[in-house]
Design an enzyme around this catalytic site. Structure first.
Site, short mmCIF file in Angstrom:
data_model
loop_
_atom_site.label_atom_id
_atom_site.label_comp_id
_atom_site.label_asym_id
_atom_site.label_seq_id
_atom_site.Cartn_x
_atom_site.Cartn_y
_atom_site.Cartn_z
N GLY A 54 5.99 -8.80 -7.88
CA GLY A 54 5.34 -10.08 -8.05
C GLY A 54 3.83 -9.97 -8.08
O GLY A 54 3.13 -10.90 -8.47
N TRP A 114 9.52 -8.88 -9.06
CA TRP A 114 9.83 -9.56 -7.80
C TRP A 114 9.45 -8.69 -6.61
O TRP A 114 9.38 -7.47 -6.72
CB TRP A 114 11.28 -10.01 -7.75
CG TRP A 114 12.35 -8.96 -7.80
CD1 TRP A 114 12.52 -8.00 -8.73
CD2 TRP A 114 13.41 -8.78 -6.86
NE1 TRP A 114 13.62 -7.23 -8.45
CE2 TRP A 114 14.18 -7.70 -7.30
CE3 TRP A 114 13.79 -9.46 -5.69
CZ2 TRP A 114 15.30 -7.24 -6.62
CZ3 TRP A 114 14.91 -9.01 -5.01
CH2 TRP A 114 15.65 -7.92 -5.47
N SER A 115 9.14 -9.35 -5.49
CA SER A 115 8.58 -8.71 -4.31
C SER A 115 7.26 -8.04 -4.70
O SER A 115 6.39 -8.71 -5.23
CB SER A 115 9.58 -7.74 -3.68
OG SER A 115 9.17 -7.38 -2.38
N PHE A 116 7.09 -6.74 -4.49
CA PHE A 116 5.83 -6.12 -4.86
C PHE A 116 5.59 -6.23 -6.37
O PHE A 116 4.45 -6.27 -6.83
CB PHE A 116 5.81 -4.66 -4.43
CG PHE A 116 4.43 -4.06 -4.42
CD1 PHE A 116 3.47 -4.55 -3.56
CD2 PHE A 116 4.10 -3.02 -5.26
CE1 PHE A 116 2.18 -4.01 -3.55
CE2 PHE A 116 2.84 -2.47 -5.25
CZ PHE A 116 1.87 -2.96 -4.39
N HIS A 171 12.85 -13.73 1.96
CA HIS A 171 11.97 -13.15 0.95
C HIS A 171 12.73 -12.97 -0.37
O HIS A 171 13.87 -12.53 -0.39
CB HIS A 171 11.45 -11.80 1.45
CG HIS A 171 10.50 -11.12 0.52
ND1 HIS A 171 9.36 -11.71 0.05
CD2 HIS A 171 10.55 -9.88 -0.03
CE1 HIS A 171 8.72 -10.87 -0.75
NE2 HIS A 171 9.43 -9.75 -0.82
#
Length: 220
Positions: free
Chosen positions: A55, A51-53, A198
């Site tokens: 991702g 998740w986030s980076f 986010h």
């Protein structure tokens, strides 16, 4: 479930000084080697979630690591330089990451100005740190390597891609999902789901319900 710090993350960055790298398949490969030695692990039902980076890093790993049964890309950037380009005034984005004779000094001055801001500059300062560079212009060249464009067809395992409406970092998530050739599912969360921010920050339970229902189907 197993969680780990990779290059540029947590203890690997703080204690070992190892910064991020774009070829995350070479990070996940040794992790899978270890996981497959653990008791009770079904080698046919291993899923990778980021998740986030993460991702970006999870599907990047899936482009070459084909022992995965499923991949989840939660709110990740499809093309990191492209996501940054959207935040830079358009006249300064010509010929990025290198710029032109005219734009490079102006862009350098603008980035240094952002760098000095206590709050607004936090993300840029953090990116310099986790990628191991000192110059914001050098960072742009590094970020150009963090892209899934042209690699989508290499992902073989079923892949779940999601984002929250209005999250500019993940604006290209629908493009990534549409270009996948593997079985895939794309979900865009929004206010109607009680989700904003986010990585579905106001509604992680909604995300968990959606993704684990999908994993139940894929790994059944």
């Amino acid at each position: 479930m197993i969680a780990f710090d990779g290059p540029g993350q947590g203890s690997v960055l703080l204690d070992q000084g190892i910064v991020f790298r774009p070829d995350w398949e070479n990070v996940v490969g040794p992790v899978l080697d270890h996981v497959l030695e653990l008791p009770g692990v079904d080698p046919a039902r291993i899923a990778l979630m980021g998740w986030s980076f993460g991702g970006y890093t999870a599907p990047r790993a899936a482009t070459a690591e084909h022992r995965l049964a499923a991949c989840v890309s939660d709110s990740g950037p499809y093309d990191l330089l492209g996501a940054l380009r959207a935040r830079i005034p358009r006249p300064l984005t010509r010929n990025l990451p290198h710029g032109t004779v005219l734009t490079r000094p102006v862009l350098a001055a603008a980035l240094r100005s952002v760098l000095r801001r206590p709050s607004a500059g936090w993300s840029l300062r953090r990116n310099l740190w986790v990628h191991g560079v000192d110059d914001p212009l050098e960072l742009l060249g590094v970020l150009a390597d963090y892209t899934l464009a042209g690699r989508e067809h290499l992902i073989r395992c079923p892949t779940f891609v999601c984002r929250t409406a209005g999250d500019d970092l993940t604006a290209a998530a629908p493009t990534f999902a549409a270009r996948l050739t593997c079985p895939s599912r794309y979900v865009e969360f929004g206010p109607a789901d009680g989700v904003t921010g986010h990585c579905e920050m106001t509604g992680r339970a909604v995300f968990h319900r959606e993704v684990f229902d999908w994993l139940d189907e894929v790994l059944a």
